[in-house]
Design an enzyme around this catalytic site. Structure first.
Site, PDB file in Angstrom:
ATOM      1  N   ASN A   1       1.258 -14.035  13.618  1.00 28.38           N
ATOM      2  CA  ASN A   1       0.247 -14.872  12.318  1.00 28.38           C
ATOM      3  C   ASN A   1      -1.536 -14.789  13.507  1.00 28.38           C
ATOM      4  O   ASN A   1      -2.281 -15.453  13.135  1.00 28.38           O
ATOM      5  CB  ASN A   1      -0.111 -16.471  12.235  1.00 28.38           C
ATOM      6  CG  ASN A   1       0.963 -17.267  13.701  1.00 28.38           C
ATOM      7  OD1 ASN A   1       2.021 -16.912  14.032  1.00 28.38           O
ATOM      8  ND2 ASN A   1       0.383 -18.399  14.460  1.00 28.38           N
TER       9      ASN A   1
ATOM     10  N   ASP B   1      11.209 -18.038  12.024  1.00 36.54           N
ATOM     11  CA  ASP B   1      11.332 -18.892  13.393  1.00 36.54           C
ATOM     12  C   ASP B   1      12.290 -18.797  14.724  1.00 36.54           C
ATOM     13  O   ASP B   1      13.246 -18.220  14.040  1.00 36.54           O
ATOM     14  CB  ASP B   1      11.343 -20.175  13.314  1.00 36.54           C
ATOM     15  CG  ASP B   1      11.488 -21.774  14.287  1.00 36.54           C
ATOM     16  OD1 ASP B   1      11.474 -20.503  14.715  1.00 36.54           O
ATOM     17  OD2 ASP B   1      10.773 -22.152  14.115  1.00 36.54           O
ATOM     18  N   VAL B   2      11.471 -17.939  15.555  1.00 40.73           N
ATOM     19  CA  VAL B   2      13.096 -16.875  16.057  1.00 40.73           C
ATOM     20  C   VAL B   2      14.534 -17.974  16.742  1.00 40.73           C
ATOM     21  O   VAL B   2      14.971 -17.562  17.199  1.00 40.73           O
ATOM     22  CB  VAL B   2      12.451 -16.258  17.532  1.00 40.73           C
ATOM     23  CG1 VAL B   2      11.740 -14.917  16.025  1.00 40.73           C
ATOM     24  CG2 VAL B   2      11.784 -16.531  18.421  1.00 40.73           C
TER      25      VAL B   2
ATOM     26  N   SER C   1       6.517  -8.624  29.882  1.00 41.44           N
ATOM     27  CA  SER C   1       5.769  -8.396  30.910  1.00 41.44           C
ATOM     28  C   SER C   1       6.204  -7.191  32.248  1.00 41.44           C
ATOM     29  O   SER C   1       7.249  -7.985  31.972  1.00 41.44           O
ATOM     30  CB  SER C   1       5.722 -10.203  30.988  1.00 41.44           C
ATOM     31  OG  SER C   1       4.532 -10.394  31.552  1.00 41.44           O
TER      32      SER C   1
ATOM     33  N   TYR D   1       8.179 -18.057  32.341  1.00 40.97           N
ATOM     34  CA  TYR D   1       8.674 -17.311  31.599  1.00 40.97           C
ATOM     35  C   TYR D   1       8.743 -15.249  32.386  1.00 40.97           C
ATOM     36  O   TYR D   1       9.246 -14.790  32.136  1.00 40.97           O
ATOM     37  CB  TYR D   1       6.519 -17.224  31.722  1.00 40.97           C
ATOM     38  CG  TYR D   1       6.262 -16.409  30.991  1.00 40.97           C
ATOM     39  CD1 TYR D   1       5.748 -16.526  29.769  1.00 40.97           C
ATOM     40  CD2 TYR D   1       5.429 -15.167  31.324  1.00 40.97           C
ATOM     41  CE1 TYR D   1       5.796 -15.433  28.825  1.00 40.97           C
ATOM     42  CE2 TYR D   1       4.994 -14.205  30.494  1.00 40.97           C
ATOM     43  CZ  TYR D   1       4.645 -14.008  28.733  1.00 40.97           C
ATOM     44  OH  TYR D   1       3.922 -12.649  28.427  1.00 40.97           O
TER      45      TYR D   1
ATOM     46  N   LYS E   1      11.527 -12.878  30.051  1.00 43.17           N
ATOM     47  CA  LYS E   1      10.804 -11.757  30.326  1.00 43.17           C
ATOM     48  C   LYS E   1      12.232 -10.916  30.956  1.00 43.17           C
ATOM     49  O   LYS E   1      12.168 -10.110  30.236  1.00 43.17           O
ATOM     50  CB  LYS E   1       9.975 -11.166  30.716  1.00 43.17           C
ATOM     51  CG  LYS E   1       8.114 -12.377  29.490  1.00 43.17           C
ATOM     52  CD  LYS E   1       8.329 -11.916  28.563  1.00 43.17           C
ATOM     53  CE  LYS E   1       7.618 -11.953  27.818  1.00 43.17           C
ATOM     54  NZ  LYS E   1       7.326 -11.769  25.959  1.00 43.17           N
TER      55      LYS E   1
ATOM     56  N   LYS F   1      -5.735 -10.814  25.937  1.00 43.52           N
ATOM     57  CA  LYS F   1      -7.417 -12.293  25.987  1.00 43.52           C
ATOM     58  C   LYS F   1      -6.573 -12.240  24.789  1.00 43.52           C
ATOM     59  O   LYS F   1      -6.718 -12.541  23.629  1.00 43.52           O
ATOM     60  CB  LYS F   1      -8.928 -11.515  25.248  1.00 43.52           C
ATOM     61  CG  LYS F   1      -8.901 -10.916  26.791  1.00 43.52           C
ATOM     62  CD  LYS F   1     -11.029 -10.828  26.579  1.00 43.52           C
ATOM     63  CE  LYS F   1     -10.895  -9.779  26.448  1.00 43.52           C
ATOM     64  NZ  LYS F   1     -12.294  -9.802  28.512  1.00 43.52           N
TER      65      LYS F   1
END
Ligand code: NDP
Length: 319
Positions: A51, A99-100, A178, A238, A242, A276
């Site tokens: 989205n 929704d995962v 990432s 995070y 990843k 961004k």
């Protein structure tokens, strides 16, 4: 290294990045030729968390290449709105809720795909969450970060592998990961050599090992001992989520490697750069359009032979 050397190094890295951006922008302007285009408007690409941000751009670019894109979002209203923007541009985009973090939502999405399209050709695992912005390092939402980025991605891969349609060019799974999750990055890595080596050795890699690693971290978050656990120092939860996704990519590639020609599924992950988007508070060095590029490139590669690899800016990088 003194501060002048550090400054020089940063400048050189910046120049290399800028040069690569220009190269990619040039390559992107060359259209795929007819014999390279293995896909058609019947090719189904599913993008999670599409989205906004990088996911929306991946959906946009795949649709511009003429595929049918299933743009998914956990919130129906915003997802429909995003799909409408692309549909109004004449693109072949349909919306479905996904929704995962919700297995029922994954299951009903898969049932809908099967009934309406018979299967999937390309899955882009883009949905992700990071609570921290910049140099903050709170673990208040560690469970949600690990669940969304690792467990949600894993559950999507498990649910969709049986839906992947046989295709001479191979079905594809691409996960937006990432560089923060690199096992052997110079900075920001797990300090325990043995744990790193175990996670690196693809032959002995297992889901249990990856789960045990993230669960050990989550237990330490609960009992307050995580800061001395030897975990990545920057964006700890995070980075680890990843790292887990990267390890899982290599594991699944190993498991899928023996599939016969015509039924191949190639699975890879990539780093979009510092983009961004809302996740970075709109800081970053590249636009969502540029951040989407390697996902689209991996999705469409005409002569796909790579699986279980990590990419950035259309090049393989080390895990
Ligand atoms: P955004 O925050 O803009 O987008 C994240 C997307 O994931 C949103 O659409 C969000 O939906 C969705 N999402 C979150 N949780 C779920 C869920 N449970 N189910 C389905 N969708 C969900 O960030 P980006 O576009 O930057 O991030 C996209 C991906 O790129 C992420 O995986 C991120 O980790 C990765 N990435 C981003 C980098 C960057 O610099 N921006 C760098 C490296 C990797 P909602 O709008 O409902 O919250």
């Amino acid at each position: 290294m003194d501060s002048t050397e550090k400054q020089d190094r940063r400048e050189r890295a910046k120049e290399r990045r800028e040069k690569r951006r220009q190269e990619i922008s040039l390559i992107r302007s060359i259209p795929y030729s007819d014999h390279q285009r293995w896909w058609s408007s019947e090719t189904i690409a599913v993008v999670t968390g599409a989205n906004r941000g990088i996911g929306f751009e991946i959906a946009h670019q795949l649709a511009l290449h003429g595929l049918t894109v299933v743009l998914t979002s956990r919130e129906t209203a915003v997802g429909e709105e995003a799909a409408k923007v692309l549909q109004e541009g004449g693109l072949n985009v349909v919306f479905h809720q996904l929704d995962v973090l919700d297995q029922e939502s994954i299951d009903s999405f898969c049932a809908w795909i099967k009934e309406n399209y018979g299967g999937i050709d390309i899955l882009i695992n883009n949905a992700g969450f990071n609570h921290n912005v910049g140099s903050e390092n709170s673990v208040e939402f560690a469970e949600k970060v690990i669940s969304t980025n690792y467990v949600g991605t894993k559950n999507m891969i498990k649910a969709t592998i049986p839906l992947m349609r046989p295709n001479a060019a191979g079905a594809r799974i691409v996960t937006v990961s990432s560089r923060l999750g690199r096992l052997n990055g110079r900075k920001n890595r797990i300090s325990d050599d043995e744990m790193r080596h175990q996670l690196e050795d693809v032959d002995s890699l297992s889901e249990e090992l990856i789960d045990a690693t993230v669960n050990k971290f989550l237990e330490q978050v609960k009992d307050g001992t995580w800061t001395s656990g030897g975990w990545p120092q920057n964006n700890t939860d995070y980075s680890l989520s990843k790292l887990a996704v990267n390890a899982y990519t290599r594991l699944v590639a190993r498991e899928l490697a023996d599939r016969p020609e015509g039924e191949k599924i190639y699975i890879n992950c990539y780093c979009p750069g510092w983009v961004k988007t809302a996740m970075t508070g709109w800081a970053g060095q590249v636009t969502p359009e540029e951040g989407a590029d390697t996902a689209v490139w991996l999705s469409l590669l005409p002569d796909m032979r790579v699986s279980g690899k990590f990419f950035a800016e259309r090049r393989e990088i080390h895990f």
